[in-house]
Design an enzyme around this catalytic site. Structure first.
Site, PDB file in Angstrom:
ATOM      1  N   HIS A 120       0.813  -1.217   0.000  1.00 56.54           N
ATOM      2  CA  HIS A 120       0.000   0.000   0.000  1.00 56.54           C
ATOM      3  C   HIS A 120       0.850   1.271   0.000  1.00 56.54           C
ATOM      4  O   HIS A 120       0.352   2.351  -0.314  1.00 56.54           O
ATOM      5  CB  HIS A 120      -0.987   0.003   1.182  1.00 56.54           C
ATOM      6  N   ASP A 150       0.165  -7.626   1.542  1.00 54.61           N
ATOM      7  CA  ASP A 150       0.620  -6.238   1.650  1.00 54.61           C
ATOM      8  C   ASP A 150       2.139  -6.137   1.715  1.00 54.61           C
ATOM      9  O   ASP A 150       2.695  -5.311   2.444  1.00 54.61           O
ATOM     10  CB  ASP A 150      -0.014  -5.546   2.859  1.00 54.61           C
ATOM     11  N   SER A 225       4.742   2.413   8.113  1.00 51.33           N
ATOM     12  CA  SER A 225       4.376   1.283   7.262  1.00 51.33           C
ATOM     13  C   SER A 225       5.542   0.865   6.381  1.00 51.33           C
ATOM     14  O   SER A 225       6.141   1.686   5.686  1.00 51.33           O
ATOM     15  CB  SER A 225       3.179   1.648   6.381  1.00 51.33           C
TER      16      SER A 225
END
Length: 465
Positions: A120, A150, A225
């Site tokens: 993402h 992911d 992230s």
């Protein structure tokens, strides 16, 4: 005079002997009655008094120093010609420009510039910029990505870089100290500390698509992230991925993809170009109090097998409905996310020792994992997989593909998942490639009619408008 001197000597000698006797006997007896580490009392509850339980204080400086230079800042940049809206016209003029779509972190895993990050973080990027801890900036290429986990792999053209070696995420323990290294809020080279709060945590409410995360209370915020979760040895045990928070910022819970799963995905992308997913060949779920009472089970933890896929490794090994899986290769299985987390670190063709309980007896069997080829049909909200001849025969279907899982929460899945789609818009399908061709070449204005066989072998039709 001699008599006085003799009396004085005898008095001194007597005092010395008395003092020595006191030191030798009385103090020794007092020492014997000093309290030990284990405290005993009239209470019937166990009490411990073990002193300093930590020994030497935990030191994170070496782990931080060894990892902070191998975590990078990843920028997702969109390049466009001409303004796409009035705001871009005022900002960039009529000639187009470059807009930052998002940013996150990445982990260098080889000295020649391979970097793991979250899918993402780089999704939809026209360009990817990577900034090292020493402020050097590089353009990065996307080598491959897996949206389901992911995880993405990117590459920069550089040599002799600091990198973080993979650790074994199966060996992490609850309460173990960990560090989260990343770039929250665009603040480079940030290190936070915490512990492992839980393992194999599933954040997905749909049982047909379980996840398996490492949960930590190390502070992770937007921008973290794709960053590193490392142990105090400086080994990579997870890729920081998600937080659960109503505000979007850290409130005490953060989640990371286990390093064993991330490493397997990266190796698949580097060797095969895509992810090679192996499957056990069962459908099942967690043991709940209702299920335990309904079926009068003696086991309280494990995965209850509800059905076995025809032609799969599980069926060939003899697994059956109502078996309770307790271990995989000596890895304890208490819930379904434990099982999927471990299987997702394996490849098709790998053998797994399955320990299960049937009729109160513990048994073991070797299961060879089979390959899962899937295609997500977004417009239907379904994921389909190639069906074996055994599956077609079991569901009385002349041809078709298997419905592997649903992709949306509000779609009823009980009658669909595991079934066989034989036709789409009156066109027969024999493989996921057939499904892809029909969906991509259909008339978007017309509804989609799907003919499928449920698990009872009943032919049904459903219309998507």
């Amino acid at each position: 005079m001699k008599k006085i001197a003799t009396l004085l000597f005898v008095s001194i000698l007597g005092g010395v002997l008395t003092l020595g006797s006191y030191k030798l006997f009385l103090e020794e007896e007092a020492l014997q009655h000093q309290p030990q580490n284990i405290t005993t009392s009239s209470n019937f509850l166990p009490v411990s008094n073990s002193g300093n339980i930590y020994g030497t204080n935990a030191d994170f400086t070496e782990a931080a120093e060894n990892t902070v230079h191998a975590v990078v800042h990843v920028k997702n940049v969109a390049v466009f010609k001409g303004p796409r809206n009035i705001w871009e016209y005022y900002q960039y003029g009529s000639g187009g420009g470059r807009a930052l779509q998002g940013a996150g972190s990445g982990v260098i895993i080889t000295p020649d510039g391979y970097i793991v990050t979250n899918n993402h973080v780089i999704k939809g990027a026209s360009e990817i910029e990577v900034t090292l801890n020493n402020n050097e900036t590089y353009k990065a290429d996307v080598i491959g990505a897996d949206a389901k986990s992911d995880i993405a792999l990117i590459k920069i053209d550089a040599q002799d870089l600091d990198y973080i070696p993979f650790g074994d995420s199966d060996n992490v323990q609850l309460g173990e100290w960990v560090l989260a290294v990343g770039n929250p809020f665009n603040l480079k080279s940030t290190v936070t500390a915490g512990i492992i709060s839980a393992k194999a945590r599933d954040l997905n409410s749909r049982d047909n698509s379980p996840q398996s995360f490492i949960q930590t209370d190390a502070a992770i915020n937007p921008g973290n992230s794709g960053g590193a979760l490392v142990n105090i040895k400086g080994e990579l045990i997870g890729i920081n991925t998600a937080i659960t928070s109503p505000s979007g910022s850290y409130i005490g819970y953060a989640f990371a993809v286990p390093s064993n799963n991330a490493r397997k995905i990266v190796e698949d992308i580097m060797e095969y170009g895509d992810v090679q997913q192996g499957i056990l060949g069962i459908r099942g779920g967690n043991l709940t109090p209702d299920i335990i009472n309904e079926f009068e089970l003696k086991e309280t933890q494990g995965v209850l097998v509800s059905s076995v896929t025809p032609g799969s490794g599980a069926e060939k090994a003899g697994l059956k409905s109502m078996d309770i899986i307790r271990k995989l290769d000596n890895i304890r299985i208490t819930k379904f996310s434990d099982l999927t987390g471990y299987i997702n670190s394996k490849r098709p063709g790998d053998n797994v020792v399955v320990q299960y309980v049937r009729d109160g007896k513990t048994r073991e069997v070797n299961v060879e994992l089979t390959k899962l080829d899937t295609y997500p049909v977004r417009v239907l909200g379904l994921e389909v997989a190639n069906a074996s001849a055994e599956e077609l025969k079991a569901y009385k279907a002349p041809n078709g593909v298997r419905i592997n899982r649903t992709l949306v929460e509000d779609l009823e899945s009980a009658d669909l998942v595991g079934g066989i789609i034989s036709e789409i818009n009156n066109q027969k399908v024999n493989s996921i490639r057939d499904v892809q061709n029909i969906i991509e070449n259909r008339n978007d204005a017309k509804p989609i009619v799907v003919t499928y066989y449920n698990q009872n072998g009943e032919e049904k039709r459903m219309v998507w408008r």
